[in-house]
Scaffold this motif. Sequence first.
Motif, mmCIF file in Angstrom:
data_model
loop_
_atom_site.group_PDB
_atom_site.id
_atom_site.type_symbol
_atom_site.label_atom_id
_atom_site.label_comp_id
_atom_site.label_asym_id
_atom_site.label_seq_id
_atom_site.Cartn_x
_atom_site.Cartn_y
_atom_site.Cartn_z
ATOM 1 N N THR A 111 10.585 -3.103 45.153
ATOM 2 C CA THR A 111 9.256 -3.450 45.610
ATOM 3 C C THR A 111 9.047 -4.937 45.818
ATOM 4 O O THR A 111 9.948 -5.746 45.666
ATOM 5 N N TYR A 112 7.829 -5.246 46.129
ATOM 6 C CA TYR A 112 7.350 -6.515 46.638
ATOM 7 C C TYR A 112 6.973 -7.527 45.577
ATOM 8 O O TYR A 112 6.497 -8.598 45.899
ATOM 9 N N LEU A 172 15.784 -2.998 50.770
ATOM 10 C CA LEU A 172 14.977 -1.782 50.588
ATOM 11 C C LEU A 172 15.044 -0.870 51.801
ATOM 12 O O LEU A 172 14.882 0.346 51.692
ATOM 13 N N TYR A 223 16.689 -8.889 56.371
ATOM 14 C CA TYR A 223 17.818 -8.565 55.499
ATOM 15 C C TYR A 223 17.414 -7.673 54.322
ATOM 16 O O TYR A 223 18.234 -7.402 53.437
ATOM 17 N N CYS A 224 16.158 -7.233 54.274
ATOM 18 C CA CYS A 224 15.659 -6.548 53.069
ATOM 19 C C CYS A 224 16.480 -5.303 52.749
ATOM 20 O O CYS A 224 16.557 -4.363 53.531
ATOM 21 N N LYS A 274 7.514 -14.260 47.632
ATOM 22 C CA LYS A 274 7.627 -15.097 48.839
ATOM 23 C C LYS A 274 6.237 -15.359 49.383
ATOM 24 O O LYS A 274 6.071 -15.739 50.531
ATOM 25 N N CYS A 300 7.277 -2.829 50.428
ATOM 26 C CA CYS A 300 6.778 -4.202 50.475
ATOM 27 C C CYS A 300 5.967 -4.431 51.750
ATOM 28 O O CYS A 300 6.380 -3.980 52.824
ATOM 29 N N LYS A 339 4.205 0.183 55.788
ATOM 30 C CA LYS A 339 3.789 -1.076 55.166
ATOM 31 C C LYS A 339 2.288 -1.314 55.296
ATOM 32 O O LYS A 339 1.759 -2.228 54.679
ATOM 33 N N MET A 383 5.562 -7.274 53.196
ATOM 34 C CA MET A 383 6.277 -8.266 54.008
ATOM 35 C C MET A 383 7.427 -7.549 54.716
ATOM 36 O O MET A 383 7.684 -6.372 54.477
ATOM 37 N N ASP A 384 8.153 -8.283 55.548
ATOM 38 C CA ASP A 384 9.189 -7.611 56.330
ATOM 39 C C ASP A 384 10.343 -8.584 56.598
ATOM 40 O O ASP A 384 10.337 -9.307 57.598
ATOM 41 N N CYS A 385 11.321 -8.593 55.694
ATOM 42 C CA CYS A 385 12.474 -9.476 55.887
ATOM 43 C C CYS A 385 13.584 -8.682 56.567
ATOM 44 O O CYS A 385 13.868 -7.547 56.176
HETATM 45 S S1 SF4 Z 1 11.014 -6.819 49.136
HETATM 46 FE FE1 SF4 Z 1 11.608 -8.979 49.333
HETATM 47 S S2 SF4 Z 1 13.249 -8.980 50.876
HETATM 48 FE FE2 SF4 Z 1 12.139 -7.014 51.063
HETATM 49 S S3 SF4 Z 1 10.583 -7.366 52.644
HETATM 50 FE FE3 SF4 Z 1 9.633 -7.764 50.664
HETATM 51 S S4 SF4 Z 1 9.843 -9.967 50.335
HETATM 52 FE FE4 SF4 Z 1 11.283 -9.376 51.947
#
Ligand code: SF4
Length: 374
Positions: free
Chosen positions: A147-148, A105, A102-103, A179, A96, A60, A98-100
């Motif tokens: 993707t993001y 991906l 539940y992602c 987000k 992405c 990332k 970011m780091d969710c």
């Molecule tokens: S692709 Fe969406 S769910 Fe996955 S880390 Fe990025 S913002 Fe979060």
Amino acid sequence: MINPARYIQKIFIAEDCRDLPHTARILKRAANIPVQEIKGHQLPGLSTGDHYHHQLTAGKRNLLLCRNQGHFLKPCPGTREYRCCEYQILNIGMNCPMDCVYCILQAYLNNPWLTFFVNTEDLLIELKGFLAAEPQRFWRIGTGEFTYRMALDQLTGLGAILSEFMADQTNAVLELKTKSAMIDNLANVDHKGRTIMAWSLNSPAIMQKEELRTATLDERLAAAARCAAWGYKLAFHFDPIIYHQGWRQGYAETIERLFATVPASQIVWISMGALRFLPTLKQIAADRFPNSSFFFEEFVMGLDGKNRYFRPHRVEMYKYIYNLLQAKASPETCIYFCMESDEIWQEVMGFTPEEHGGLPAMLERTVSGGVEQK
Ligand code: SF4
């Protein structure tokens, strides 16, 4: 305010992309980030394959600029078993910043690199051809299955490029989901109402604890209010709805603040989708986020091979959130489920999409100035 692009520590450029105009624009914006050109497809450092998720955190921070060798546009991979909205997805990159927790991906991909496709001219040519092929059909187009979406927009500027392009297309709208709150590039775009700015929302506790490096609720809503002032239509996605202690209060607070901040009349649609995940994601998330516990509720395997909450549990959460949304939303706003069965629609909303011409038609009506569906 968190800018996900700030976490990028190095940019790698495929040698055949060095001279593309979009590469030059990104490098100009990323003046302080070290750049390395790579030959062939030899990516230094990070491993790919089965255990690639161990490299995700590092991946990332490294942005690869390369060409998309395949198609940019594809239908959203909905399944036959659940009601799908027939969305078309623009494939603009992979992974992405970011780091969710539940992602999806994390379980879908086998490559940790944050990737952006810089052959944007090819993307626009493909999109133009696609829309011209069936001028009588109306399309809803979004960015990113893998993707993001808009998270790197401050670096890529893609949101403005796509919005300007879509302004001249008469048979489609573009939905830019994010987000993040980094939307400055969209301020002076002549979008002609054909771009919908969309944010994923959740309860404040989930946003804070399970969505790393994303904008806070207040930041997302403030960004949405700015976009509304610039004339963009808005959309919101309560997805994934997650069961957690205090969930009622949390979702009620988010909905309260949503309608206190943005004009309800500019919201074209709001979706709801309860947490669903491939079984392999649970272990990956447990390895990467040992303090998160929401994957350890009871789940049932859905017809699409994904784990979901049991039906009565989903219905309870959906009814609660739907009633709050319906009480505040404009009658013109389409509130819908992402990937749920007719039985759930009937039980929660009291009708099925078919009774209103199908979900794609319901969504289309809201953007073409249309008919009340509630
Ligand atoms: S692709 Fe969406 S769910 Fe996955 S880390 Fe990025 S913002 Fe979060």
